[in-house]
Design a protein around this motif. Structure first.
Motif, PDB file in Angstrom:
ATOM      1  N   ASN A  72     -14.107  10.575   8.949  1.00 19.14           N
ATOM      2  CA  ASN A  72     -14.256   9.926   8.254  1.00 19.14           C
ATOM      3  C   ASN A  72     -13.578   8.691   7.818  1.00 19.14           C
ATOM      4  O   ASN A  72     -12.498   8.546   8.004  1.00 19.14           O
ATOM      5  CB  ASN A  72     -14.993  10.408   6.747  1.00 19.14           C
ATOM      6  CG  ASN A  72     -15.717  11.651   6.862  1.00 19.14           C
ATOM      7  OD1 ASN A  72     -15.053  12.683   7.575  1.00 19.14           O
ATOM      8  ND2 ASN A  72     -16.902  11.050   5.889  1.00 19.14           N
ATOM      9  N   ARG A  74     -12.218   5.510   6.505  1.00 19.29           N
ATOM     10  CA  ARG A  74     -11.535   5.111   4.971  1.00 19.29           C
ATOM     11  C   ARG A  74     -12.458   4.608   4.470  1.00 19.29           C
ATOM     12  O   ARG A  74     -12.865   3.255   4.199  1.00 19.29           O
ATOM     13  CB  ARG A  74      -9.999   4.638   5.243  1.00 19.29           C
ATOM     14  CG  ARG A  74      -9.211   5.609   5.912  1.00 19.29           C
ATOM     15  CD  ARG A  74      -8.108   4.763   6.047  1.00 19.29           C
ATOM     16  NE  ARG A  74      -6.846   5.816   6.215  1.00 19.29           N
ATOM     17  CZ  ARG A  74      -5.654   5.210   6.879  1.00 19.29           C
ATOM     18  NH1 ARG A  74      -5.349   4.495   6.718  1.00 19.29           N
ATOM     19  NH2 ARG A  74      -4.689   6.162   7.597  1.00 19.29           N
ATOM     20  N   GLY A  75     -12.668   5.133   2.991  1.00 22.35           N
ATOM     21  CA  GLY A  75     -13.952   4.447   2.191  1.00 22.35           C
ATOM     22  C   GLY A  75     -14.952   4.810   1.905  1.00 22.35           C
ATOM     23  O   GLY A  75     -15.780   4.237   2.072  1.00 22.35           O
ATOM     24  N   GLN A  76     -15.351   5.014   3.472  1.00 20.86           N
ATOM     25  CA  GLN A  76     -16.882   5.759   3.650  1.00 20.86           C
ATOM     26  C   GLN A  76     -17.251   7.420   4.048  1.00 20.86           C
ATOM     27  O   GLN A  76     -16.831   8.155   4.313  1.00 20.86           O
ATOM     28  CB  GLN A  76     -17.136   5.065   5.628  1.00 20.86           C
ATOM     29  CG  GLN A  76     -17.151   3.491   5.243  1.00 20.86           C
ATOM     30  CD  GLN A  76     -17.388   2.818   6.873  1.00 20.86           C
ATOM     31  OE1 GLN A  76     -17.872   3.619   7.286  1.00 20.86           O
ATOM     32  NE2 GLN A  76     -17.259   1.930   6.327  1.00 20.86           N
ATOM     33  N   GLY A  77     -18.735   7.707   3.819  1.00 18.44           N
ATOM     34  CA  GLY A  77     -18.411   8.793   3.372  1.00 18.44           C
ATOM     35  C   GLY A  77     -19.020  10.008   4.590  1.00 18.44           C
ATOM     36  O   GLY A  77     -19.596  10.954   4.513  1.00 18.44           O
TER      37      GLY A  77
END
Length: 168
Positions: A72, A74-77
């Motif tokens: 993933n 960073r900061g995203q799903g």
């Protein structure tokens, strides 16, 4: 859409990074100083064209040394698939690209502010240099080409084995 800002440029556009983690039809040329262009496969834009096997004896060997991963950002799903640039660089440094990141220096000066009638401290940033850092894997140009060459190698091996089996 109705953009509030437009960009009109006559000549080349220099870009340090372009839409990482996305599929697009634009490329940043690392060999021409970050010039933004379309990604072209046409031979009219290329020279010194040779079979990949004359440069890399075994695409399969090179491909097998790469480690595909799931991750993933960073900061995203969203789950993504790909390669880790640092690992790819260890296998073949030509399969990755770098970008220049500015190094800043803060300069603080004292200036007279006429509105408040007093001296104030003003800090400005200036670029004092650049650090060339590993940015990513050259998927479109290089990895796709290696995969194609690897599939062709496998296909040739299968044909050879089928011929041997047919003789038995």
């Amino acid at each position: 859409s109705n953009p509030t800002h437009t960009l009109n440029v006559v000549g080349n556009v220099n870009v340090t990074i372009l839409g990482s983690a996305s599929t697009n039809d634009l490329c940043i040329s690392g060999t021409s100083g970050g010039v933004l262009s379309t990604c072209s496969s046409s031979s009219r834009y290329k020279e010194n064209i040779v079979d990949l096997s004359s440069v890399i004896p075994s695409s399969l060997d090179l491909i097998s040394r790469l480690r595909p991963v799931a991750f993933n950002f960073r900061g995203q799903g969203n789950r993504e698939f790909g390669l880790i640039a640092e690992e790819v660089s260890q296998v073949n440094p030509g399969l990755v690209y770098y970008r220049d990141i500015p190094i800043y220096e803060d300069i603080t000066t004292t200036e007279f502010d006429e509105l408040s009638n007093q001296n104030i401290s003003v800090t400005r940033r200036r670029i004092v240099g650049y650090e060339n850092v590993l940015e990513g894997v050259r998927y479109r140009q290089d990895i796709t080409t290696l995969n194609t060459a690897g599939i062709q190698e496998l296909h040739a091996r299968i044909r050879e084995l089928e011929a041997r089996i047919a003789v038995l």
